[in-house]
Motif scaffolding. Sequence first.
Motif, mmCIF file in Angstrom:
data_model
loop_
_atom_site.group_PDB
_atom_site.id
_atom_site.type_symbol
_atom_site.label_atom_id
_atom_site.label_comp_id
_atom_site.label_asym_id
_atom_site.label_seq_id
_atom_site.Cartn_x
_atom_site.Cartn_y
_atom_site.Cartn_z
ATOM 1 N N GLY A 24 52.650 98.411 -85.064
ATOM 2 C CA GLY A 24 51.991 99.512 -84.366
ATOM 3 C C GLY A 24 51.857 99.317 -82.872
ATOM 4 N N PHE A 25 51.383 98.150 -82.455
ATOM 5 C CA PHE A 25 51.110 97.895 -81.047
ATOM 6 C C PHE A 25 52.249 97.162 -80.341
ATOM 7 C CE2 PHE A 25 46.939 98.579 -82.808
ATOM 8 C CZ PHE A 25 46.204 99.160 -81.810
ATOM 9 N N GLY A 26 53.136 96.530 -81.120
ATOM 10 C CA GLY A 26 54.157 95.701 -80.489
ATOM 11 C C GLY A 26 53.659 94.307 -80.188
ATOM 12 N N ARG A 86 27.294 103.403 -57.588
ATOM 13 C CA ARG A 86 28.497 102.606 -57.762
ATOM 14 C C ARG A 86 29.339 103.113 -58.942
ATOM 15 N NH1 ARG A 86 26.097 98.327 -58.152
ATOM 16 N NH2 ARG A 86 26.130 97.871 -60.379
ATOM 17 N N VAL A 87 30.661 103.279 -58.753
ATOM 18 C CA VAL A 87 31.575 103.758 -59.794
ATOM 19 C C VAL A 87 32.341 102.571 -60.375
ATOM 20 C CG1 VAL A 87 33.506 105.270 -60.321
ATOM 21 C CG2 VAL A 87 31.808 105.969 -58.636
ATOM 22 N N GLN A 88 32.421 102.509 -61.701
ATOM 23 C CA GLN A 88 33.147 101.420 -62.359
ATOM 24 C C GLN A 88 34.286 102.019 -63.182
ATOM 25 O OE1 GLN A 88 30.536 98.478 -64.234
ATOM 26 N NE2 GLN A 88 28.805 99.618 -63.400
ATOM 27 N N TYR A 89 35.528 101.688 -62.800
ATOM 28 C CA TYR A 89 36.698 102.218 -63.486
ATOM 29 C C TYR A 89 37.123 101.272 -64.613
ATOM 30 C CZ TYR A 89 37.065 105.385 -59.542
ATOM 31 O OH TYR A 89 36.808 106.341 -58.595
ATOM 32 N N GLY A 90 37.231 101.807 -65.834
ATOM 33 C CA GLY A 90 37.726 101.010 -66.956
ATOM 34 C C GLY A 90 36.886 99.800 -67.248
ATOM 35 N N SER A 91 35.593 99.861 -66.978
ATOM 36 C CA SER A 91 34.754 98.674 -67.179
ATOM 37 C C SER A 91 34.570 98.324 -68.646
ATOM 38 C CB SER A 91 33.386 98.897 -66.528
ATOM 39 O OG SER A 91 32.759 100.033 -67.110
ATOM 40 N N GLU A 92 34.819 99.280 -69.552
ATOM 41 C CA GLU A 92 34.665 99.030 -70.982
ATOM 42 C C GLU A 92 35.964 98.556 -71.622
ATOM 43 O OE1 GLU A 92 31.655 99.660 -72.971
ATOM 44 O OE2 GLU A 92 30.955 99.351 -70.937
ATOM 45 N N GLY A 93 37.072 98.659 -70.904
ATOM 46 C CA GLY A 93 38.375 98.369 -71.489
ATOM 47 C C GLY A 93 38.673 96.889 -71.609
ATOM 48 N N ILE A 94 39.728 96.592 -72.393
ATOM 49 C CA ILE A 94 40.149 95.199 -72.581
ATOM 50 C C ILE A 94 41.598 94.995 -72.129
ATOM 51 C CG2 ILE A 94 38.541 94.747 -74.469
ATOM 52 C CD1 ILE A 94 40.847 95.254 -76.425
ATOM 53 N N GLY A 95 42.159 96.004 -71.493
ATOM 54 C CA GLY A 95 43.508 95.866 -70.936
ATOM 55 C C GLY A 95 44.631 96.086 -71.925
ATOM 56 N N ILE A 96 44.494 97.119 -72.790
ATOM 57 C CA ILE A 96 45.562 97.383 -73.767
ATOM 58 C C ILE A 96 46.072 98.824 -73.630
ATOM 59 C CG2 ILE A 96 44.783 95.658 -75.429
ATOM 60 C CD1 ILE A 96 43.507 97.931 -77.036
ATOM 61 N N ARG A 97 46.031 99.362 -72.421
ATOM 62 C CA ARG A 97 46.499 100.738 -72.237
ATOM 63 C C ARG A 97 47.963 100.898 -72.656
ATOM 64 N NH1 ARG A 97 44.008 103.529 -66.785
ATOM 65 N NH2 ARG A 97 41.797 103.131 -67.232
ATOM 66 N N GLN A 98 48.793 99.954 -72.266
ATOM 67 C CA GLN A 98 50.212 100.045 -72.594
ATOM 68 C C GLN A 98 50.437 99.987 -74.104
ATOM 69 O OE1 GLN A 98 52.606 97.140 -70.562
ATOM 70 N NE2 GLN A 98 54.488 97.737 -71.597
ATOM 71 N N GLN A 99 49.725 99.100 -74.784
ATOM 72 C CA GLN A 99 49.878 98.984 -76.236
ATOM 73 C C GLN A 99 49.338 100.221 -76.958
ATOM 74 O OE1 GLN A 99 48.763 96.699 -74.161
ATOM 75 N NE2 GLN A 99 49.388 94.624 -74.749
ATOM 76 N N LEU A 100 48.265 100.818 -76.422
ATOM 77 C CA LEU A 100 47.735 102.035 -77.024
ATOM 78 C C LEU A 100 48.709 103.199 -76.850
ATOM 79 C CD1 LEU A 100 43.943 101.929 -76.084
ATOM 80 C CD2 LEU A 100 44.935 101.830 -78.374
ATOM 81 N N ALA A 101 49.368 103.227 -75.697
ATOM 82 C CA ALA A 101 50.372 104.266 -75.478
ATOM 83 C C ALA A 101 51.523 104.106 -76.478
ATOM 84 C CB ALA A 101 50.885 104.207 -74.048
#
Length: 638
Positions: A239-241, A350-365
Motif C-alpha cells: 500500500g505505502f511502498g 504563531r502559525v504551525q505548518y504540519g506540526s501534527e504530521g510524521i512526514g509521510i505525505r509522499q507515501q499517503l499520496a
Amino acid sequence: MPASPTYLGTVQDVQGASLSVELAKDTVSGLAFIDGHGYRIGQMGSFVRIAIGLTDLFGIVSGVGANAVPEALAKAEPFGNRWMKVQLIGEGTRAGGFRRGISQYPTIGDEAHIVTERDLRAIYGPGQPEGFVPVGHIANAEAIPALVDINRLVTRHSAVLGTTGAGKSTTVAGLLSCLANRKDYPSARVLVLDIHGEYAKALSDRCTVFRVNANQKAGEQPLHVPFWALSFEEMIQIGFGGLDGQKESTVADYVLQLKRESLIANPRDGISQDTVTVDSPVPFCIHRMWLELHKREHATVVPKPGGSADERDVAYVLDAKRAPVQLGEAMSVTPPLYRTVKATGTAGERVQYGSEGIGIRQQLAALASKLRDPRFGFLFGNCDWLPDLNGKTARDLDELLRGWVGGERPISILDLSGIPPTVLNDLIGALLRIVYDALYWARNIPEGGRERPLLVVLEEAHAYLGKDNTGAAAKAIRRIAKEGRKYGVGMMLVSQRPSEIDSTILSQCGTLFAMRLANDTDRGQVTSAASDNLKGLFDMLPALRTGEAIIVGEAVSLPMRTLIDAPPSNQRPDSEDPRVVEHETPREGFDGAGGWNQKRDVSDYAAVVRLWRKQSPYYEHAKVTTGGKDATSRKPRR
C-alpha cells in the motif's frame, strides 16, 4: 562366458557409488534380443544389474567409451571401446522388491547384466501400487509405466525444470490431471499460481479459475485478496511502498486502533480487542485510516484567538462565498482542503505548518493513488470483503478460503496475469502466507493440511525466487520449503532457468522433473540439487525430446528417463508456439485461421484496442463502436 544372455561384463574399478565395467569380448555390441525384447548395449541412461549373491545392485549407465576407462588404464586403452561407467542407485533381492541406497558394494570381477523388462517390473512392483500414479512410460521400455509416489511428490516438494519449448507446461498439466483425478482422489486439492494465464484451458474440466477482470460467462470467478488479510508488513509494502522507524510505528498504532474498534462494533469468534495484534486478519477501514492520516499530515494548526499557542484549532477551507466546510470523504478517497493562513509574526498568533504530521505525505499520496486505481481493485475495490467505515464486511475469510482451497473442483487457479508487475512479488508472498497460515493453524482439524494436504504450483518461479531476492515471495516459499512437509503443504516449482533460483530452495525439492536444458549453468544447478550422484545422466539433458524428462528423487523408485503422457490436444496449456506457416488446409468459412500462408482476414483493430483497454483477452459477442460504425467482434481462434 556365463550362459546368461543378459551378461555384459565384469566390474573392474570401484570408486564409491561409481563403477567402471569392462564389456566381455563375446558381448554383442549394438542391439541384443532377450525374451523377444530388444535392448541397446551401453545406451546412456539404461540400467545395469550387478549380481552379488542373493542381492542385486542396480545402476544407471552414465558414460560410455574413453571417459569410462579407469584412470590407471587410460594410457593402455585410449579409445575405451569396451568400457561403461555406472552410477549405483539402489539394490533389490532375487525374490523381488527394490530400495534406494546401497548396503554393500561390488568387488572386482562381479558380473554386470542388462536390466530386462522383467527386472524393471520387479523394481516397480506388479500393477499400480496404491498411492502411485502413472505419469508416462519408461523411455527404453514403453510397456512399463513411469509411476510416481503421490505422498512424496506432494509433501517432499518437487520441481519441473526445462528450457522454453521443452514441454514444461504440458508436463505440469499432465501431472495435475493425474493428481486431480476425481474418481481416485475425490478430496485432492491443488492451488496453481499462474502468472501468464496458461492453465485454465488445459484443466478446464477440473479447475476453478480466479482472475482479475474475470470472464464470468466462462465460469471464472473474480479474484479478490482482502487487504486486511495481509500482515502489517505486507500491507505497508504493497500500500505505502514501505515505511521505516517511527513512521511505521505510528501507522501501526492507527491500524491496531481501527482493528480494536472494528471488533467492538463487529465481534468475531476467536479474537477480542484485548488479543488482537497489528497482524491479525481482522477487517478495518483503510480508507478511513488514509483520511485521518492525511488530515494529520496536511492540516495547518493555528492558536485560538486569545488562547495560548498550544490551544490549537484546525481550520478548513472556505470558498469566497463562505460555503460549507470541505472535510474530505474517505470511501471516495477525496482529500480535505485547507485555507491559507498568513502569519502575522505576533507570538500569540504563531502559525504551525504540519506540526501534527510524521512526514509521510509522499507515501499517503501513493496509497491514495492505489485506492483509486482500478488495477488494485482486487485489493481495495468494492466487493463483499471491503470493510465500511466501521470495519463491517459482508463476507469473511472462510468463504475466501473455501473458494481457493476447498471448492467443489480439486484445482484452483489464481490467474495473476492482470496484477500490476510492481506488486506481483509482494502479492505472491502474501497469497502463500495467507494460505499457509490458515492450514498451519487448522492442522488438527479435517480442513487443515495434515488431514487433507495441499499442493501449491508456482509457475515461472525464477521470476521471484532469484538468489539475491529477499522479497515477500521468497520468504514465504522458503518457509513452505522448510516447514511445509510437517503441516501438509507441498510445492511444485516450474521454471525455465533453474540457475536463477536460489539453490537453497531448489535443494529442498525432493523430486526433480528435468527436461531439456541446453545451458551448462542450468544443468549444473540441477545436478547439484539432485540427491543422487547422476552427473552423467544429467549430461543427457540437451538431447531430450519435447515432453521427455529425467525424473529423480524421492517420489520415484529409481531415476527414470520418461516420456510424459500429454493431455489431449484440446486440453493443453495456452503456451504453444504460434504457427508462422500453417500446414493445414484452411477450413471453409473459418475466419480465424493463422499463419502467413493463410488467406488474410479483414483487419479490425478496433477489437484490438477494445481488448487492450479492457485488459482482458476474452471476446464477447457484441458490437464494437468505432468512428460511428459498428464492427462485430470475432470469435478467437482456440
